[in-house]
Design a protein around this motif. Structure first.
Motif, PDB file in Angstrom:
ATOM      1  N   GLY A 224     -21.966  13.057  42.989  1.00 20.23           N
ATOM      2  CA  GLY A 224     -23.130  13.872  43.310  1.00 20.23           C
ATOM      3  C   GLY A 224     -22.917  15.350  43.074  1.00 20.23           C
ATOM      4  O   GLY A 224     -23.781  16.167  43.392  1.00 20.23           O
TER       5      GLY A 224
ATOM      6  N   PHE B  50     -24.370   5.802  43.367  1.00 16.85           N
ATOM      7  CA  PHE B  50     -24.259   7.198  43.786  1.00 16.85           C
ATOM      8  C   PHE B  50     -23.791   7.284  45.233  1.00 16.85           C
ATOM      9  O   PHE B  50     -24.331   6.595  46.114  1.00 16.85           O
ATOM     10  CB  PHE B  50     -25.611   7.920  43.666  1.00 16.85           C
ATOM     11  CG  PHE B  50     -26.031   8.183  42.250  1.00 16.85           C
ATOM     12  CD1 PHE B  50     -25.683   9.369  41.619  1.00 16.85           C
ATOM     13  CD2 PHE B  50     -26.762   7.245  41.541  1.00 16.85           C
ATOM     14  CE1 PHE B  50     -26.057   9.605  40.298  1.00 16.85           C
ATOM     15  CE2 PHE B  50     -27.151   7.478  40.226  1.00 16.85           C
ATOM     16  CZ  PHE B  50     -26.792   8.660  39.609  1.00 16.85           C
TER      17      PHE B  50
ATOM     18  N   PRO C 292     -28.879  11.595  46.706  1.00 16.96           N
ATOM     19  CA  PRO C 292     -28.778  10.599  45.641  1.00 16.96           C
ATOM     20  C   PRO C 292     -30.111  10.103  45.096  1.00 16.96           C
ATOM     21  O   PRO C 292     -30.171   9.607  43.966  1.00 16.96           O
ATOM     22  CB  PRO C 292     -28.020   9.447  46.300  1.00 16.96           C
ATOM     23  CG  PRO C 292     -28.369   9.562  47.749  1.00 16.96           C
ATOM     24  CD  PRO C 292     -28.460  11.037  48.010  1.00 16.96           C
TER      25      PRO C 292
END
Length: 353
Positions: free
Chosen positions: A12, A36, A46
């Protein structure tokens, strides 16, 4: 069980452009998922990233690895995933656990295991369009515009969560790639499934770990050391919870004896969560890096993945955050995945490492 799915996970902190490029490269290389992390204070949220991935790929699936039922209301999570699945034709899957860095950064504690199942049931019920009584307000709520099942993966380490995963999950997320310990986890999951009247073969098993392809062992260990600190923090939490670890295998608990400080967060700085150059890495034993991660030549990787497959792993998920990400995706696509997936089509997307 057969190891027939491969995935990558993004932390991320990658730019939107590079995320799209790496996701496209992974899809061309034969990977099946682009997951994610969900830690909204440390890194980007995310959900926009998942939508971006779905809009810029044709086949690979995505999801949270992992979210929790405390940071976001269950109705928010259900609605977000239902929207992603309508956008993509069903390519979004929920990865969920009790909560770690996203909660710790807020000064919150993980969701108690005995509350976790109910919260996940609320999310799944809402996603399939069924009404629920909201756990906080008592109001009846319903997402009237969705009616599909939400594939749900549960992250687990300890005996209680492993049994719960066997009872309720479509898949189980194991943040480790040590074959012996994966086998222990899988045995616990299967026993939990049988205890609750499920066929253990229905449950998919995911093993997650960073990888490093190369012959320089010292470099590989330096690149992967961060993962052992992260896993060690989870293990310390289990040891605190499960009678000083007497319900856990010795192979899982002994390596944390060198951690600094007491308790689950002793010596671990969450502001440096999953960082290669964090200050809390000097206690990590080299041999545990070799066990918990995957390193060496492509042949070494294949050998270890075959061991994981023999222990019940269906999906291997690369934590794509140790550097030279494009090189590793390309190398896996050319030299590792074909050993397990009958040589899925590979196309060079031309991304620089």
């Amino acid at each position: 069980m057969t190891l027939d799915e491969f995935a990558v996970t993004f932390k991320g902190d990658v730019s939107p452009e590079r995320t799209v490029a790496l996701a496209g490269l992974a899809e061309d290389a034969g990977f099946d998922y682009g997951w994610f992390y969900d830690s909204h204070v440390l890194w980007k949220d995310p959900y926009p990233q998942m939508a971006q991935l779905l809009e810029n790929t044709d086949r690979i699936k995505t999801g949270t690895l992992v979210t929790n039922p405390k940071v976001r209301d269950v109705s928010v999570t259900a609605s977000a995933f239902a929207g992603l699945n309508q956008l993509s034709g069903g390519r979004a899957e929920l990865g969920i656990g009790r909560g770690d860095s996203s909660l710790r950064m807020l000064g919150e504690q993980p969701v108690p295991w005995h509350e976790f199942e109910t919260q996940v049931d609320y999310i799944r019920d809402l996603h399939r369009g069924e009404p629920i009584e909201h756990p906080n307000t008592g109001n009846e709520i319903e997402l009237t515009w969705t009616d599909t099942e939400l594939v749900t993966w549960v992250a687990a380490y300890g005996p209680r969560m492993l049994e719960l995963a066997g009872k309720t999950a479509d898949g189980v997320i194991l943040q480790i790639s040590d074959p012996y310990l994966v086998g222990w986890f899988v045995d616990q999951i299967r026993e939990g499934a049988r205890k609750h009247g499920r066929d253990p073969e229905e449950i998919r098993i995911m093993s997650c770990a960073p990888v490093w392809v190369g012959e320089d062992v010292d470099e590989a260990r330096d690149r992967l050391r961060w993962f052992l600190a992260m896993v060690g923090n989870h293990v310390a939490d289990l040891v605190d919870t499960h009678h000083k670890g007497d319900q856990l295998p010795e192979e899982l608990t002994t390596y944390i004896e060198g951690r600094k400080g007491e308790g689950a967060e002793g010596g671990y700085d969450y502001s440096e969560h999953a960082e290669q150059d964090a200050d809390h890495l000097d206690w990590i034993p080299d041999q545990m890096i070799d066990r918990f991660c995957v390193l060496g030549t492509p042949e070494d990787h294949i050998e270890k993945l075959e061991e994981l497959e023999a222990r019940g792993v269906d999906q291997f998920n690369i934590y794509l955050m140790s550097g030279e990400e494009a090189r590793h995706v390309e190398t896996y696509g050319r030299e590792v995945l074909p050993a397990f997936t009958d040589g899925k089509e590979y196309a060079d997307a031309g991304i620089e490492s």
